[in-house]
Design a protein around this motif. Structure first.
Motif, PDB file in Angstrom:
ATOM      1  N   UNK A 331       6.822   8.354   2.783  1.00  0.00           N
ATOM      2  CA  UNK A 331       5.922   7.080   2.244  1.00  0.00           C
ATOM      3  C   UNK A 331       5.417   6.036   2.908  1.00  0.00           C
ATOM      4  N   UNK A 332       6.787   5.238   3.739  1.00  0.00           N
ATOM      5  CA  UNK A 332       6.413   4.194   4.286  1.00  0.00           C
ATOM      6  C   UNK A 332       5.575   4.034   5.434  1.00  0.00           C
ATOM      7  N   UNK A 369      -4.199   8.727  -4.495  1.00  0.00           N
ATOM      8  CA  UNK A 369      -4.461   8.120  -3.159  1.00  0.00           C
ATOM      9  C   UNK A 369      -3.632   7.466  -1.853  1.00  0.00           C
ATOM     10  N   UNK A 370      -3.854   6.975  -0.652  1.00  0.00           N
ATOM     11  CA  UNK A 370      -3.115   6.135   0.469  1.00  0.00           C
ATOM     12  C   UNK A 370      -2.841   5.032  -0.056  1.00  0.00           C
ATOM     13  N   UNK A 371      -3.940   4.910  -0.509  1.00  0.00           N
ATOM     14  CA  UNK A 371      -4.077   3.044  -1.093  1.00  0.00           C
ATOM     15  C   UNK A 371      -3.289   2.660  -1.631  1.00  0.00           C
ATOM     16  N   UNK A 372      -3.286   3.544  -3.001  1.00  0.00           N
ATOM     17  CA  UNK A 372      -2.634   3.623  -4.492  1.00  0.00           C
ATOM     18  C   UNK A 372      -1.074   3.301  -4.310  1.00  0.00           C
ATOM     19  N   UNK A 373      -0.342   4.559  -2.953  1.00  0.00           N
ATOM     20  CA  UNK A 373       0.574   4.849  -2.309  1.00  0.00           C
ATOM     21  C   UNK A 373       0.958   3.463  -1.792  1.00  0.00           C
ATOM     22  N   UNK A 374       0.211   2.217  -0.777  1.00  0.00           N
ATOM     23  CA  UNK A 374       0.870   1.199  -0.463  1.00  0.00           C
ATOM     24  C   UNK A 374       1.126   0.128  -1.456  1.00  0.00           C
ATOM     25  N   UNK A 375       0.063   0.157  -2.503  1.00  0.00           N
ATOM     26  CA  UNK A 375      -0.016  -0.605  -3.566  1.00  0.00           C
ATOM     27  C   UNK A 375       1.470  -0.312  -4.200  1.00  0.00           C
ATOM     28  N   UNK A 376       2.057   0.414  -4.597  1.00  0.00           N
ATOM     29  CA  UNK A 376       3.003   0.975  -5.269  1.00  0.00           C
ATOM     30  C   UNK A 376       3.837   0.866  -4.558  1.00  0.00           C
ATOM     31  N   UNK A 377       4.486   1.110  -3.108  1.00  0.00           N
ATOM     32  CA  UNK A 377       5.705   0.778  -2.502  1.00  0.00           C
ATOM     33  C   UNK A 377       5.634  -1.142  -3.085  1.00  0.00           C
ATOM     34  N   UNK A 378       4.261  -1.897  -2.094  1.00  0.00           N
ATOM     35  CA  UNK A 378       4.607  -2.839  -2.346  1.00  0.00           C
ATOM     36  C   UNK A 378       5.041  -4.129  -4.513  1.00  0.00           C
ATOM     37  N   UNK A 379       4.847  -2.486  -5.038  1.00  0.00           N
ATOM     38  CA  UNK A 379       5.405  -3.649  -6.114  1.00  0.00           C
ATOM     39  C   UNK A 379       6.789  -3.332  -6.730  1.00  0.00           C
ATOM     40  N   UNK A 380       7.189  -2.125  -5.782  1.00  0.00           N
ATOM     41  CA  UNK A 380       8.248  -1.809  -5.909  1.00  0.00           C
ATOM     42  C   UNK A 380       9.231  -2.008  -4.734  1.00  0.00           C
ATOM     43  N   UNK A 381       8.929  -2.294  -3.665  1.00  0.00           N
ATOM     44  CA  UNK A 381      10.039  -3.083  -2.585  1.00  0.00           C
ATOM     45  C   UNK A 381       9.729  -4.160  -1.784  1.00  0.00           C
ATOM     46  N   UNK A 382       9.319  -5.211  -2.794  1.00  0.00           N
ATOM     47  CA  UNK A 382       8.736  -6.187  -2.352  1.00  0.00           C
ATOM     48  C   UNK A 382       9.761  -6.543  -1.571  1.00  0.00           C
ATOM     49  N   UNK A 383       9.638  -7.386   0.288  1.00  0.00           N
ATOM     50  CA  UNK A 383      10.083  -7.727   1.145  1.00  0.00           C
ATOM     51  C   UNK A 383      10.261  -9.193   1.885  1.00  0.00           C
ATOM     52  N   UNK A 384       9.329  -9.869   0.879  1.00  0.00           N
ATOM     53  CA  UNK A 384       9.453 -11.184   1.178  1.00  0.00           C
ATOM     54  C   UNK A 384       9.221 -12.154  -0.304  1.00  0.00           C
TER      55      UNK A 384
END
Length: 395
Positions: A331-332, A369-384
């Motif tokens: 996914x990442x 979609x992959x764009x939605x996947x990126x947004x979803x991971x950013x939402x659930x797994x913030x790094x900053x």
């Protein structure tokens, strides 16, 4: 353990010299000597050459042995997706060329990754099969492997009594038994299980054995673990100094699972002595490490620690609950913009297999979609986010 110290400099020199070594037997033997002193990183390039030769039909047995050595390093250094993939490849070679003992050793590494990810039923079934095969053949090290996996399974599920019984079956609490070097891989398991099952004296005896044997001199991993375990058994007013000593060990970050477990214990200690603000960064950093590794039971424990300290944890808990380590890695990579073929090349699988993984994980995350996947991971797994970011408001 003390007898190993005088040869550490020689072992390091021999491992470094493997860069120019062409004899696969020499490479294999030096790597085996580096397993329990955590010097395999220096052997990897040479081991990769032996593996490639085995894949090509050359010295297959030595190639499989090299896969075992690299699997050890993959486990300790947190390359769990690679550990699982390499072990699976090695098992296939074992079955093709009839190396049953190596096959069970490689299954051990797949089981470690699965156990740390919270996969209980299939993992226990596999180690039971390992034990049935190993016991009548006198393959004692494989039996120890099975105890290690069971200890990890039970630690993850919170059954500390059974975790203690399994971990101490390798070497009893308070001892680092002769000819049982695998005891060096379950030090945290013994100490934590002892403490959580009401065996404080046994936990302290095990730390005393680590000090007596001076295992901290063997490697940075063992220096980290030794100081971390000393912190776990220390009185409240002394624990902080030991935790800080452990986390300050040079190259501690090279051992992410051990380090994160110590950070988690430190955060829990700080919360217990009513210092929730001080606990927060340690719990959060541990959580992020567990998320990256795919260590779901420990990630949930870190989330629980944050919540108990009055913090709303913006974490990957929903992701960790539904995705395994392999799925999370795919996914990442997909979210980063790589194609299925590029992901497959990186993880050594076909692009069709990558597509199948994505087909299954998209609905788990509620995206198409992959764009939605990126947004979803950013939402659930913030790094900053820092410890005082809006997502960490105190409730």
């Amino acid at each position: 353990m003390r007898q190993a110290a005088p040869v550490l400099e020689l072992a390091s020199a021999r491992a470094d010299a493997l860069r120019d070594e062409l004899n696969p037997i020499t490479i294999s033997r030096v790597a085996i000597g580096c397993v329990y002193i955590d010097r395999l990183a220096s052997c990897r390039e040479a081991l990769d050459r032996v593996i490639e030769d085995g894949r090509a039909g050359g010295a297959v047995g030595l190639g499989i042995s090299a896969m075992v050595s690299n699997s050890v390093d993959n486990w300790h250094t947190g390359r769990w997706v690679e550990a699982d993939r390499l072990a699976a490849e090695g098992i296939a070679l074992c079955e093709r060329y009839n190396y049953p003992r190596y096959s069970y050793i490689l299954r051990y590494f797949r089981c470690l990754v699965a156990a740390a990810g919270g996969e209980v039923e299939d993992t226990l079934a596999t180690v039971d099969a390992m034990t049935r095969w190993s016991t009548p053949r006198g393959a004692g090290i494989t039996v120890q492997f099975a105890h290690h996996v069971r200890a990890l399974v039970h630690a993850g599920s919170g059954d500390h009594e059974r975790a203690y019984q399994e971990a101490t079956a390798i070497s009893p609490a308070g001892t680092l038994a002769p000819f049982r070097p695998h005891a060096l891989w379950v030090l945290i398991d013994v100490v934590e299980a002892a403490l959580h099952s009401g065996r404080t004296a046994e936990a302290r005896a095990h730390v005393a054995a680590m000090r007596r044997e001076r295992i901290d001199r063997l490697s940075s991993r063992l220096a980290l673990v030794s100081a971390g375990c000393a912190a776990m058994v220390a009185d409240d007013d002394e624990a902080t100094a030991f935790y800080q000593q452990a986390l300050a060990v040079p190259e501690a970050e090279h051992w992410p699972f051990d380090r994160a477990r110590i950070q988690l214990a430190y955060g829990e200690h700080l919360r217990r002595v009513r210092r929730p603000a001080a606990a927060r960064p340690y719990l959060r950093e541990a959580l992020e490490a567990f998320e990256r590794l795919g260590a779901r039971p420990w990630a949930r424990r870190a989330v629980a620690g944050l919540r108990a300290g009055g913090t709303t944890a913006s974490s990957a808990e929903p992701v960790m609950a539904v995705l395994g380590a392999q799925e999370l890695e795919i996914a990442r990579l997909a979210a980063s913009g790589l194609t299925n073929r590029q992901i497959g090349e990186r993880l050594n699988m076909s692009h069709r297999t990558v597509g199948a993984y994505l087909y299954r994980l998209f609905p788990k995350l509620g995206v198409t979609t992959r764009a939605a996947l990126r947004d979803r991971l950013d939402e659930l797994m913030p790094r900053d986010q820092g410890p005082d970011s809006p997502a960490e408001t105190v409730t």
